[in-house]
Design an enzyme around this catalytic site. Structure first.
Site, mmCIF file in Angstrom:
data_model
loop_
_atom_site.group_PDB
_atom_site.id
_atom_site.type_symbol
_atom_site.label_atom_id
_atom_site.label_comp_id
_atom_site.label_asym_id
_atom_site.label_seq_id
_atom_site.Cartn_x
_atom_site.Cartn_y
_atom_site.Cartn_z
ATOM 1 N N ASP A 38 0.506 -0.964 0.133
ATOM 2 C CA ASP A 38 0.561 0.259 -0.156
ATOM 3 C C ASP A 38 1.189 1.481 0.523
ATOM 4 O O ASP A 38 1.910 1.176 0.431
ATOM 5 C CB ASP A 38 -1.206 0.057 1.651
ATOM 6 C CG ASP A 38 -0.272 0.475 2.749
ATOM 7 O OD1 ASP A 38 0.599 -1.001 2.800
ATOM 8 O OD2 ASP A 38 -0.503 1.202 3.230
ATOM 9 N N GLU B 216 -0.431 -0.678 5.832
ATOM 10 C CA GLU B 216 0.989 0.456 6.297
ATOM 11 C C GLU B 216 0.965 1.179 6.893
ATOM 12 O O GLU B 216 0.440 1.868 7.535
ATOM 13 C CB GLU B 216 2.385 -0.158 6.097
ATOM 14 C CG GLU B 216 3.351 0.392 7.664
ATOM 15 C CD GLU B 216 3.980 1.769 6.829
ATOM 16 O OE1 GLU B 216 4.233 2.164 7.929
ATOM 17 O OE2 GLU B 216 3.596 1.848 5.967
#
Length: 449
Positions: free
Chosen positions: A90, A152
């Site tokens: 991500d 994250e």
């Protein structure tokens, strides 16, 4: 085996891989980007690592709804060390797209660097892992496990919840957390210290409503002025953070951060002074640091001749290893309450906390990594701190107390992670891929310097 030559020959493929990943807008916040982006990136990672021998690579849903890529690749020797490879797919949103010199979701080469959101943080590290594995081919001498998470940047803790509940699945002797970076291009580093943090929102109420400054100013308390006075007590004239009850005099024992390099990296305007009574490294990695993230108050445009009855500020306190978040939160709260003038009403709301992290650096994995980095870069590996928090490191440390945790990666100051115009130097991908491959060989054979 000519690992350096193999890595060099693989860099064309590395660029293709990174281009395929960067084009996927895998922003985990579904309020800004559709979840299909993260789903596509996760599937790309699964297929790429299956091709590199992680036959059981698959997706696991975590508590925050994100998907983590999990897999393993055993070597011929079951007694060989086990290494867990970590990264995340991500990315941050591109923020102001008009500030980008190149399209944020398209890998573009400019002056030798590869630009695009996630090019360094952290898709470049995924490609680094793949390049190291391809360089070794069938001769990977350690047992490998893999986790590549998908939230994250969102910070919602999906993997932090998953790890202790599936401890055996990811258990390893060494954990390579590849989400940090080097001191500068060509200077290899392991990040050994991470700041923790405390986020608070402080509110001040002085009046029941706005009143005319001409009629009441001078006797009526001003909520905004009270807030400003309180915030002014959090730093002294040199810029040192002065939260009562916290240690403000610690020093950093690792690699120094040259002041002129920091000025350039941080983009200080001409004439601006560096803050604090310590070195740059002390101020960044060894001492608490208070930042005012935002203030709610009347804007200049449209403001009236009225006394502000209410005001709020959002504060971020970074804390070094050795300071517990609950202690820091209590100290900051009590400091704010004690510094409020004029009997105004003060409220303090806790928003988030995170513990600092300090790695153990005296084990065989650190020695093997230092040797591998020196061979790959031609210069010794240094130890750095980092201001950002990575809560997963503490979860790894608590879940696997005997594991060595090594933080490394392709990021460095010029990468501008989280900002417009993020980029990666492909030489960092190449050198770190070589270092990771050499590390696996050195760890398996017990070669240390």
């Amino acid at each position: 085996m000519d690992l350096r030559g193999r890595v060099t020959g693989l860099m064309g493929r590395a660029r293709t891989d990174l281009a395929e990943l960067v084009v996927i807008p895998s922003v985990a916040d579904s309020r800004q980007y559709p979840p299909e982006g993260c789903a596509r990136a996760a599937q790309w990672v699964v297929e790429a690592f299956i091709e590199e021998g992680f036959r059981d690579a698959h997706l696991e849903e975590t508590a925050d709804g994100s998907q983590a890529v999990i897999g393993s690749r055993p070597c011929a020797d079951p007694a060989a060390p086990t290494v867990l490879l970590y990264a995340h797919y991500d990315v941050q949103p591109p923020l102001d797209e008009d500030a980008w010199r190149t399209p944020p979701f398209e890998l573009t080469e400019v002056d030798g660097r590869w630009y695009g959101r996630g090019a360094a943080d952290c898709k470049g590290n995924i490609v680094m892992h793949l390049t190291a594995l391809r360089a070794l081919g069938d001769d990977v001498p350690v047992n490998l496990k893999l986790v590549v998470e998908g939230s994250e940047e969102q910070g919602t803790g999906g993997l932090e919840d998953f790890v202790p509940k599936h401890a055996e699945l990811l258990q390893a002797d060494t954990i390579l957390v590849c989400d940090t970076g080097n001191a500068s291009v060509g200077v290899p580093a392991a990040t050994v210290s991470l700041r923790g943090m405390v986020n608070l929102v402080v509110s001040v109420d002085a009046l029941s409503s706005e009143v005319h400054s001409g009629m009441f100013g001078g006797a009526a308390p001003d909520a905004l002025a009270a807030l400003v006075a309180m915030l002014a007590t959090l730093r002294d004239a040199t810029g040192d953070t002065t939260v009562t009850g916290l240690d403000h005099g610690q020093t950093w024992p690792g690699e120094p951060y040259p002041p002129e390099q920091f000025r350039t990296d941080a983009g200080l305007v001409d004439g601006a002074a560096l803050l604090g009574s310590g070195t740059v490294s002390d101020m960044l990695w060894a001492r608490p640091a208070l930042t005012i993230l935002g203030i709610d108050c009347p804007p200049v445009l449209g403001s009236a001749a009225a006394i502000a009855p209410h005001a709020r500020a959002r504060l971020n306190l970074r804390i070094p290893p050795g300071t517990e978040p609950d202690v820091a939160e209590k100290a900051l709260t009590e400091h704010l309450l004690a510094s409020a003038p004029w009997g105004v009403r003060v409220g303090v709301e806790s928003e988030a906390t995170g513990a600092p992290f300090l790695a153990r650096t005296d084990g065989p994995a650190y020695r093997a990594m230092a040797a591998a980095m020196e061979e790959a870069f031609g210069t010794s590996m240094v130890h750095l701190g980092q201001g950002g928090s990575i809560p997963l490191c503490n979860v790894f440390a608590e879940t696997y107390p005997n594991a060595e945790i090594v933080l490394m990666g392709v990021e460095e100051p010029q990468a501008l992670i989280h900002a417009p115009n993020e980029s990666v130097d492909p030489r960092e991908i190449a050198r770190l891929a070589l270092a990771e491959a050499l590390f696996m060989q050195g760890l398996a054979s017990g070669r240390e310097r």
